[in-house]
Design an enzyme around this catalytic site. Sequence first.
Site, PDB file in Angstrom:
ATOM      1  CG  ASN A 165      -2.008  -1.119   1.039  1.00  0.00           C
ATOM      2  OD1 ASN A 165      -2.377  -1.497  -0.077  1.00  0.00           O
ATOM      3  ND2 ASN A 165      -2.451  -1.663   2.156  1.00  0.00           N
ATOM      4  N   PRO A 188      -7.126   0.831  -4.325  1.00  0.00           N
ATOM      5  CG  PRO A 188      -8.530  -0.181  -5.888  1.00  0.00           C
ATOM      6  CD  PRO A 188      -7.689  -0.481  -4.692  1.00  0.00           C
ATOM      7  CB  SER A 189      -9.271   3.116  -0.522  1.00  0.00           C
ATOM      8  OG  SER A 189      -8.134   2.453   0.006  1.00  0.00           O
ATOM      9  N   GLY A 275      -1.507  -8.247   3.153  1.00  0.00           N
ATOM     10  CA  GLY A 275      -0.421  -9.125   3.561  1.00  0.00           C
ATOM     11  C   GLY A 275      -0.730 -10.585   3.349  1.00  0.00           C
ATOM     12  CG  HIS A 322      -8.481  -6.324   6.669  1.00  0.00           C
ATOM     13  ND1 HIS A 322      -8.631  -7.047   5.507  1.00  0.00           N
ATOM     14  CD2 HIS A 322      -8.217  -5.045   6.282  1.00  0.00           C
ATOM     15  CE1 HIS A 322      -8.458  -6.250   4.468  1.00  0.00           C
ATOM     16  NE2 HIS A 322      -8.210  -5.042   4.909  1.00  0.00           N
TER      17      HIS A 322
END
Length: 352
Positions: A165, A188-189, A275, A322
Amino acid sequence: MRKKLSIVINLLCLGSLLTTFTWYAFEDSFVELHRPNPQRSAPKPSELCKGCKEVIDEVKKLYNQTWEKHEENYHRFRLQLSINCNGSNNGIVTQENTPVGSKIICDKDRSVISVTPELFKIFIKENPFSKKRWDTCSIVGSGGILTNSGCGKMIDSADFVIRCNLPPLENEFHNDVGRKTNLVTANPSIFMQKYGSLTGRRRAFADSLQQYGNSLLLFPCFSYGGTRPACQRAVYAIEDMDIPIQPIFINPRYLERLVKFWQSLGLKEYRPSTGLYLTSLALEFCETVHLYGFWPFSNHPDKLFPLTNHYYDNVPYDRKVHAMPKEFSHWVELHNKGVLKLHLGDCKSDQV
Protein backbone atom coordinates in the site's frame (compact mmCIF):
# COMPACT_ATOMS: atom_id res chain seq x y z
CA MET A 1 -1.54 -26.39 16.25
CA ARG A 2 -4.10 -23.68 17.00
CA LYS A 3 -6.49 -26.25 18.50
CA LYS A 4 -3.84 -27.04 21.12
CA LEU A 5 -3.21 -23.37 21.90
CA SER A 6 -5.79 -22.68 24.56
CA ILE A 7 -4.82 -19.71 26.69
CA VAL A 8 -6.31 -19.03 30.10
CA ILE A 9 -5.96 -15.36 30.98
CA ASN A 10 -7.31 -13.42 33.91
CA LEU A 11 -6.50 -9.78 33.28
CA LEU A 12 -7.93 -6.53 34.44
CA CYS A 13 -6.85 -4.03 31.78
CA LEU A 14 -8.32 -0.64 30.94
CA GLY A 15 -11.32 -1.49 33.08
CA SER A 16 -12.13 -4.71 31.15
CA LEU A 17 -11.93 -8.21 32.62
CA LEU A 18 -10.54 -10.97 30.38
CA THR A 19 -11.39 -14.45 31.64
CA THR A 20 -10.99 -17.89 30.03
CA PHE A 21 -10.39 -17.68 26.30
CA THR A 22 -9.38 -19.87 23.40
CA TRP A 23 -6.69 -18.48 21.10
CA TYR A 24 -9.25 -16.75 18.86
CA ALA A 25 -11.24 -15.19 21.67
CA PHE A 26 -8.00 -14.01 23.22
CA GLU A 27 -6.97 -12.37 19.94
CA ASP A 28 -10.23 -10.49 19.50
CA SER A 29 -10.33 -9.22 23.07
CA PHE A 30 -6.67 -8.27 23.21
CA VAL A 31 -6.67 -6.35 19.96
CA GLU A 32 -9.90 -4.60 20.90
CA LEU A 33 -8.39 -3.44 24.19
CA HIS A 34 -5.20 -2.29 22.49
CA ARG A 35 -6.52 -1.04 19.19
CA PRO A 36 -5.00 2.40 18.39
CA ASN A 37 -7.49 5.16 19.07
CA PRO A 38 -6.88 8.29 16.97
CA GLN A 39 -8.74 10.31 19.61
CA ARG A 40 -6.35 9.22 22.37
CA SER A 41 -2.65 9.98 22.58
CA ALA A 42 -0.29 7.03 22.86
CA PRO A 43 0.39 6.08 26.48
CA LYS A 44 3.81 6.42 28.03
CA PRO A 45 5.58 3.19 28.97
CA SER A 46 4.73 3.84 32.62
CA GLU A 47 1.04 4.01 31.69
CA LEU A 48 0.85 0.57 30.07
CA CYS A 49 -2.20 -1.35 31.19
CA LYS A 50 -1.60 -3.65 34.11
CA GLY A 51 -1.16 -7.24 33.04
CA CYS A 52 -0.24 -6.59 29.38
CA LYS A 53 3.17 -8.20 29.86
CA GLU A 54 1.50 -11.45 30.88
CA VAL A 55 -0.72 -11.39 27.81
CA ILE A 56 2.15 -10.73 25.41
CA ASP A 57 4.26 -13.38 27.12
CA GLU A 58 1.52 -15.89 26.31
CA VAL A 59 1.71 -14.87 22.64
CA LYS A 60 5.49 -15.21 22.67
CA LYS A 61 5.27 -18.74 24.03
CA LEU A 62 3.55 -19.73 20.79
CA TYR A 63 6.41 -18.36 18.69
CA ASN A 64 9.46 -20.55 18.14
CA GLN A 65 12.44 -18.21 18.31
CA THR A 66 14.81 -20.81 16.87
CA TRP A 67 13.72 -21.11 13.25
CA GLU A 68 14.78 -23.57 10.59
CA LYS A 69 13.13 -24.15 7.25
CA HIS A 70 11.32 -27.48 7.05
CA GLU A 71 11.51 -28.50 3.40
CA GLU A 72 8.75 -31.11 3.54
CA ASN A 73 6.27 -28.79 5.26
CA TYR A 74 7.17 -25.95 2.90
CA HIS A 75 6.70 -28.00 -0.27
CA ARG A 76 3.47 -29.51 1.02
CA PHE A 77 1.97 -26.10 1.76
CA ARG A 78 3.24 -24.67 -1.51
CA LEU A 79 1.65 -27.56 -3.39
CA GLN A 80 -1.67 -26.94 -1.61
CA LEU A 81 -1.56 -23.29 -2.65
CA SER A 82 -0.64 -24.17 -6.22
CA ILE A 83 -3.43 -26.73 -6.59
CA ASN A 84 -6.14 -24.66 -4.92
CA CYS A 85 -5.18 -21.14 -6.02
CA ASN A 86 -2.52 -21.36 -8.76
CA GLY A 87 -1.27 -17.81 -8.30
CA SER A 88 1.74 -18.48 -10.50
CA ASN A 89 -0.58 -18.68 -13.52
CA ASN A 90 -3.87 -17.10 -12.44
CA GLY A 91 -2.89 -14.56 -9.80
CA ILE A 92 -2.60 -11.65 -12.23
CA VAL A 93 -4.98 -10.40 -14.93
CA THR A 94 -3.09 -10.73 -18.22
CA GLN A 95 -3.75 -10.44 -21.92
CA GLU A 96 -3.32 -14.23 -22.08
CA ASN A 97 -6.02 -15.13 -19.56
CA THR A 98 -8.40 -12.17 -20.09
CA PRO A 99 -8.90 -11.45 -23.82
CA VAL A 100 -10.99 -8.72 -25.41
CA GLY A 101 -14.69 -9.53 -25.10
CA SER A 102 -14.33 -11.58 -21.94
CA LYS A 103 -16.08 -10.68 -18.70
CA ILE A 104 -14.45 -9.91 -15.36
CA ILE A 105 -16.68 -10.66 -12.39
CA CYS A 106 -15.68 -8.56 -9.39
CA ASP A 107 -15.08 -10.78 -6.38
CA LYS A 108 -16.89 -8.61 -3.80
CA ASP A 109 -19.84 -6.79 -5.38
CA ARG A 110 -20.20 -9.32 -8.26
CA SER A 111 -20.49 -6.56 -10.83
CA VAL A 112 -19.49 -7.52 -14.36
CA ILE A 113 -16.88 -5.59 -16.34
CA SER A 114 -16.57 -6.17 -20.08
CA VAL A 115 -13.01 -6.21 -21.38
CA THR A 116 -12.90 -3.57 -24.08
CA PRO A 117 -9.90 -3.04 -26.37
CA GLU A 118 -9.04 0.06 -24.33
CA LEU A 119 -9.06 -1.88 -21.03
CA PHE A 120 -7.21 -4.81 -22.59
CA LYS A 121 -4.30 -2.56 -23.57
CA ILE A 122 -3.40 -1.82 -19.95
CA PHE A 123 -3.14 -5.51 -18.99
CA ILE A 124 0.34 -6.98 -18.79
CA LYS A 125 0.97 -9.53 -21.55
CA GLU A 126 1.82 -12.49 -19.32
CA ASN A 127 2.02 -13.32 -15.63
CA PRO A 128 5.37 -12.02 -14.31
CA PHE A 129 5.55 -14.93 -11.83
CA SER A 130 4.67 -17.89 -14.06
CA LYS A 131 8.26 -18.72 -15.01
CA LYS A 132 10.19 -17.10 -12.16
CA ARG A 133 11.58 -18.39 -8.87
CA TRP A 134 13.47 -16.43 -6.23
CA ASP A 135 15.54 -17.89 -3.40
CA THR A 136 14.53 -15.31 -0.78
CA CYS A 137 11.64 -12.86 -0.55
CA SER A 138 10.93 -10.15 2.01
CA ILE A 139 7.28 -9.24 2.52
CA VAL A 140 7.12 -5.97 4.40
CA GLY A 141 3.97 -5.13 6.28
CA SER A 142 3.44 -1.66 7.67
CA GLY A 143 3.16 -2.48 11.37
CA GLY A 144 4.47 -0.12 14.00
CA ILE A 145 6.77 -2.91 15.21
CA LEU A 146 9.16 -1.83 12.43
CA THR A 147 9.80 1.56 14.05
CA ASN A 148 13.42 1.67 15.29
CA SER A 149 13.81 -2.00 14.32
CA GLY A 150 16.91 -1.50 12.18
CA CYS A 151 15.57 -4.08 9.71
CA GLY A 152 16.25 -2.11 6.52
CA LYS A 153 19.45 -3.88 5.46
CA MET A 154 18.08 -7.32 6.21
CA ILE A 155 14.89 -6.60 4.27
CA ASP A 156 16.83 -5.29 1.26
CA SER A 157 19.17 -8.31 1.26
CA ALA A 158 16.37 -10.52 -0.13
CA ASP A 159 16.25 -11.31 -3.83
CA PHE A 160 12.68 -10.02 -4.13
CA VAL A 161 11.10 -7.38 -1.86
CA ILE A 162 7.34 -6.88 -1.62
CA ARG A 163 5.68 -3.90 0.09
CA CYS A 164 2.08 -3.04 0.99
CA ASN A 165 0.00 0.00 0.00
CA LEU A 166 2.53 2.59 -1.19
CA PRO A 167 4.38 3.01 2.12
CA PRO A 168 6.97 5.78 2.62
CA LEU A 169 10.57 4.59 2.38
CA GLU A 170 12.65 7.73 2.42
CA ASN A 171 14.13 9.96 5.11
CA GLU A 172 13.67 8.62 8.64
CA PHE A 173 12.15 5.31 7.51
CA HIS A 174 14.74 3.64 5.30
CA ASN A 175 16.95 2.36 8.13
CA ASP A 176 14.00 0.38 9.52
CA VAL A 177 12.20 -0.71 6.35
CA GLY A 178 14.81 -0.49 3.57
CA ARG A 179 14.40 0.96 0.08
CA LYS A 180 14.58 -1.97 -2.34
CA THR A 181 11.22 -2.67 -3.95
CA ASN A 182 10.35 -5.26 -6.57
CA LEU A 183 6.58 -5.20 -6.03
CA VAL A 184 4.37 -2.72 -4.19
CA THR A 185 0.59 -2.73 -3.85
CA ALA A 186 -1.86 0.16 -3.98
CA ASN A 187 -5.44 -0.08 -2.80
CA PRO A 188 -7.80 1.93 -5.03
CA SER A 189 -8.95 3.75 -1.89
CA ILE A 190 -5.55 5.47 -1.84
CA PHE A 191 -6.20 6.92 -5.29
CA MET A 192 -9.67 7.99 -4.29
CA GLN A 193 -8.97 9.45 -0.84
CA LYS A 194 -5.43 10.79 -1.11
CA TYR A 195 -5.36 11.81 -4.77
CA GLY A 196 -8.97 12.78 -5.44
CA SER A 197 -9.67 9.72 -7.63
CA LEU A 198 -7.03 11.17 -10.00
CA THR A 199 -9.62 13.32 -11.72
CA GLY A 200 -7.50 16.46 -11.37
CA ARG A 201 -3.79 17.08 -11.27
CA ARG A 202 -1.73 13.92 -10.92
CA ARG A 203 1.79 15.18 -10.26
CA ALA A 204 1.69 14.39 -6.55
CA PHE A 205 0.64 10.81 -7.33
CA ALA A 206 3.36 10.42 -9.96
CA ASP A 207 6.02 11.85 -7.64
CA SER A 208 5.04 9.43 -4.87
CA LEU A 209 5.86 6.48 -7.14
CA GLN A 210 9.44 7.54 -7.83
CA GLN A 211 10.73 5.93 -4.62
CA TYR A 212 9.73 2.48 -5.92
CA GLY A 213 11.85 2.64 -9.07
CA ASN A 214 10.93 0.19 -11.84
CA SER A 215 9.00 -2.19 -9.59
CA LEU A 216 5.68 -3.89 -10.24
CA LEU A 217 2.66 -1.96 -8.94
CA LEU A 218 -0.16 -4.34 -8.02
CA PHE A 219 -3.74 -3.02 -7.90
CA PRO A 220 -6.74 -5.00 -6.61
CA CYS A 221 -8.94 -3.13 -9.06
CA PHE A 222 -11.56 -5.75 -9.79
CA SER A 223 -13.12 -6.35 -6.40
CA TYR A 224 -15.67 -3.56 -6.80
CA GLY A 225 -16.87 -2.25 -10.15
CA GLY A 226 -16.72 1.35 -8.96
CA THR A 227 -12.95 1.33 -8.40
CA ARG A 228 -11.98 0.35 -11.95
CA PRO A 229 -12.09 3.91 -13.43
CA ALA A 230 -9.68 5.29 -10.79
CA CYS A 231 -7.30 2.40 -11.44
CA GLN A 232 -7.43 3.04 -15.15
CA ARG A 233 -6.65 6.72 -14.62
CA ALA A 234 -3.70 5.72 -12.43
CA VAL A 235 -2.28 3.63 -15.26
CA TYR A 236 -2.73 6.51 -17.70
CA ALA A 237 -0.93 8.88 -15.32
CA ILE A 238 1.99 6.44 -15.07
CA GLU A 239 2.18 6.14 -18.85
CA ASP A 240 1.73 9.86 -19.58
CA MET A 241 4.47 10.88 -17.11
CA ASP A 242 6.87 8.08 -18.10
CA ILE A 243 7.06 6.58 -14.62
CA PRO A 244 9.16 3.37 -14.90
CA ILE A 245 6.84 1.36 -12.63
CA GLN A 246 4.81 -1.51 -14.22
CA PRO A 247 1.10 -1.65 -13.28
CA ILE A 248 -0.46 -5.10 -12.87
CA PHE A 249 -3.90 -6.21 -11.59
CA ILE A 250 -4.79 -8.93 -9.11
CA ASN A 251 -7.16 -11.46 -10.66
CA PRO A 252 -10.52 -11.60 -8.81
CA ARG A 253 -10.82 -15.30 -9.68
CA TYR A 254 -7.59 -15.88 -7.79
CA LEU A 255 -8.88 -13.91 -4.79
CA GLU A 256 -12.04 -16.02 -4.69
CA ARG A 257 -10.03 -19.24 -4.70
CA LEU A 258 -7.65 -17.83 -2.10
CA VAL A 259 -10.52 -16.96 0.26
CA LYS A 260 -11.89 -20.49 -0.03
CA PHE A 261 -8.45 -21.96 0.61
CA TRP A 262 -7.93 -20.00 3.82
CA GLN A 263 -11.49 -20.66 4.93
CA SER A 264 -10.72 -24.37 4.67
CA LEU A 265 -7.90 -23.72 7.17
CA GLY A 266 -10.27 -22.02 9.59
CA LEU A 267 -9.66 -18.37 8.68
CA LYS A 268 -12.95 -16.57 8.20
CA GLU A 269 -12.98 -12.84 7.56
CA TYR A 270 -14.84 -10.45 5.28
CA ARG A 271 -11.75 -9.78 3.20
CA PRO A 272 -8.15 -11.02 3.38
CA SER A 273 -5.58 -8.37 4.15
CA THR A 274 -3.04 -7.29 1.55
CA GLY A 275 -0.42 -9.12 3.56
CA LEU A 276 -2.36 -12.38 3.38
CA TYR A 277 -2.66 -12.52 -0.39
CA LEU A 278 0.91 -11.26 -0.94
CA THR A 279 2.30 -13.94 1.36
CA SER A 280 0.16 -16.61 -0.28
CA LEU A 281 1.33 -15.52 -3.72
CA ALA A 282 4.98 -15.34 -2.66
CA LEU A 283 4.93 -18.85 -1.21
CA GLU A 284 4.34 -20.13 -4.73
CA PHE A 285 7.40 -18.47 -6.27
CA CYS A 286 9.82 -17.90 -3.36
CA GLU A 287 11.93 -20.63 -1.79
CA THR A 288 12.17 -18.80 1.55
CA VAL A 289 9.65 -16.15 2.61
CA HIS A 290 10.45 -13.65 5.36
CA LEU A 291 7.68 -11.56 6.97
CA TYR A 292 8.44 -8.19 8.56
CA GLY A 293 6.04 -5.73 10.16
CA PHE A 294 3.36 -8.33 10.94
CA TRP A 295 2.40 -7.77 14.59
CA PRO A 296 -1.28 -6.87 15.13
CA PHE A 297 -1.00 -5.62 18.72
CA SER A 298 -0.23 -2.13 19.97
CA ASN A 299 2.59 -2.96 22.38
CA HIS A 300 6.06 -4.12 21.40
CA PRO A 301 6.55 -7.86 22.06
CA ASP A 302 9.92 -7.31 23.72
CA LYS A 303 10.05 -3.95 25.48
CA LEU A 304 6.27 -3.52 25.78
CA PHE A 305 6.34 0.16 24.81
CA PRO A 306 3.30 1.38 22.84
CA LEU A 307 3.31 1.08 19.05
CA THR A 308 1.45 3.03 16.40
CA ASN A 309 -0.70 0.99 14.04
CA HIS A 310 1.67 1.66 11.11
CA TYR A 311 5.31 2.66 11.25
CA TYR A 312 4.38 5.92 9.52
CA ASP A 313 0.98 6.76 11.10
CA ASN A 314 -1.53 5.62 13.70
CA VAL A 315 -4.60 5.11 11.50
CA PRO A 316 -6.37 1.92 12.66
CA TYR A 317 -7.43 -0.83 10.29
CA ASP A 318 -11.09 -1.68 9.82
CA ARG A 319 -11.85 -4.65 12.07
CA LYS A 320 -15.13 -5.23 10.23
CA VAL A 321 -13.15 -6.03 7.08
CA HIS A 322 -9.93 -7.69 8.24
CA ALA A 323 -9.16 -10.15 11.03
CA MET A 324 -5.50 -9.32 11.61
CA PRO A 325 -4.98 -11.25 14.88
CA LYS A 326 -6.49 -14.39 13.35
CA GLU A 327 -4.24 -14.02 10.30
CA PHE A 328 -1.31 -13.56 12.68
CA SER A 329 -2.05 -16.88 14.37
CA HIS A 330 -1.64 -18.59 10.99
CA TRP A 331 1.72 -16.85 10.41
CA VAL A 332 2.90 -18.11 13.82
CA GLU A 333 1.78 -21.63 12.92
CA LEU A 334 3.54 -21.56 9.53
CA HIS A 335 6.64 -20.08 11.15
CA ASN A 336 6.76 -22.88 13.71
CA LYS A 337 6.33 -25.46 10.95
CA GLY A 338 9.27 -24.00 9.03
CA VAL A 339 7.16 -22.90 6.05
CA LEU A 340 8.07 -19.20 6.35
CA LYS A 341 10.01 -17.02 8.79
CA LEU A 342 8.14 -14.43 10.85
CA HIS A 343 10.40 -11.68 12.23
CA LEU A 344 9.13 -10.16 15.48
CA GLY A 345 12.25 -8.69 17.01
CA ASP A 346 14.60 -5.86 16.18
CA CYS A 347 16.96 -6.96 13.44
CA LYS A 348 19.99 -6.04 15.51
CA SER A 349 19.21 -9.07 17.66
CA ASP A 350 16.45 -10.69 15.55
CA GLN A 351 14.91 -12.04 18.72
CA VAL A 352 11.53 -11.43 20.32
